[in-house]
Design an enzyme around this catalytic site. Sequence first.
Site, PDB file in Angstrom:
ATOM      1  N   TYR A   1      -5.600   1.902  -7.646  1.00 57.60           N
ATOM      2  CA  TYR A   1      -5.786   2.048  -6.205  1.00 57.60           C
ATOM      3  C   TYR A   1      -4.644   2.865  -5.595  1.00 57.60           C
ATOM      4  O   TYR A   1      -4.880   3.780  -4.797  1.00 57.60           O
ATOM      5  CB  TYR A   1      -5.865   0.660  -5.565  1.00 57.60           C
TER       6      TYR A   1
ATOM      7  N   SER B   1      -2.844   4.851   2.497  1.00 61.65           N
ATOM      8  CA  SER B   1      -2.319   3.487   2.354  1.00 61.65           C
ATOM      9  C   SER B   1      -0.826   3.545   2.111  1.00 61.65           C
ATOM     10  O   SER B   1      -0.306   4.515   1.544  1.00 61.65           O
ATOM     11  CB  SER B   1      -2.987   2.769   1.184  1.00 61.65           C
TER      12      SER B   1
END
Length: 338
Positions: A243, A230
């Site tokens: 995250y 990501s």
Amino acid sequence: MGSAPQDTRNTLERQRDIQQRQDSKEQAQQRNCEPNPAVAGRSDSVSQAVQAGAREQPVKLPAQHLEKSGQESDLELQPRYMAPDYKGSGKLQDFVALITGGDSGIGRAVAVLFAREGADVAIAYHSSHDDAKVTCGAVEAEGRRCLVLQGDVRDTAWCNSAVERTVQHFGKLDVLVNNAAFQKHADTLEDIDDERMHETLDTNIGGYLRMARAALPHLKKGGSIINTGSVTGLKGSAKLLDYSATKGAIHALTKALAANVIERGIRVNAVAPGPVWTPLNPADSPAEKMADFGKSTDMKRAAQPEELSPAYVFLASPVCSGYITGIVLPVTGSVGAI
């Protein structure tokens, strides 16, 4: 694809409880806050969005919030995953791929293009039965076989079983795509209790490690592992602390595992997406924030899953990337992602 096993039901209930606690806190904060005039007066950015692909992609996103785990079929704007302008050319002819989180979002788009390139596909999913059926149908519509596997990547026995069932069904395994994820934003680190921390860490990085460990004995020379990282693992995200940490760990795992298995002729790479319109984000952020999702990128819009999936084909295909291993490929809609 009947009723969910008890372990996946327990995980889903736990994730929904985490979601409800965060939602309740933010609803209370909103009741005590005045409207933000800067947000209320924001102009339409459709004309500013950059369209540089094969077809024009949506810019306006619905202000929508989904209950976890998030059904793609419940989204008011259906994510685009078919990539109608992409023509297959046998880059993965007769390969076998296993994709976690393959029922929706990026996983579904990857499954479709892998099949279009000639691969049979096993899709592993957690609880979205209807989404998994749609993905399976899309793979079969490309003329390839599809195996559907429900379970929890937090469970070592299930990860081992998913790989074994894939090999038994198709006879081999060539590509593992680690893609399953849990995400829930938080305003401060103090908001992340141990339950939420373990849920994120054990799903996002623990699940990748378990699946890779299970797959490696079956991967031969020319095989590969592709991890979904990501942009948050590259740049961080103030509201996605745990995250972001897992995505940074995934990038490090990609490079470390690539070095570990390179002499076996197995490649390990990662794709680092920017904002992508999938069920993951509407199942995280409040509805009012989703209308602006992706507008902070240089392209001023979120990506559609079909704009990510060709990167996975590239990294999976030995004819395209046989000399590439240990990289994190940013597909972020912005300049200077690394």
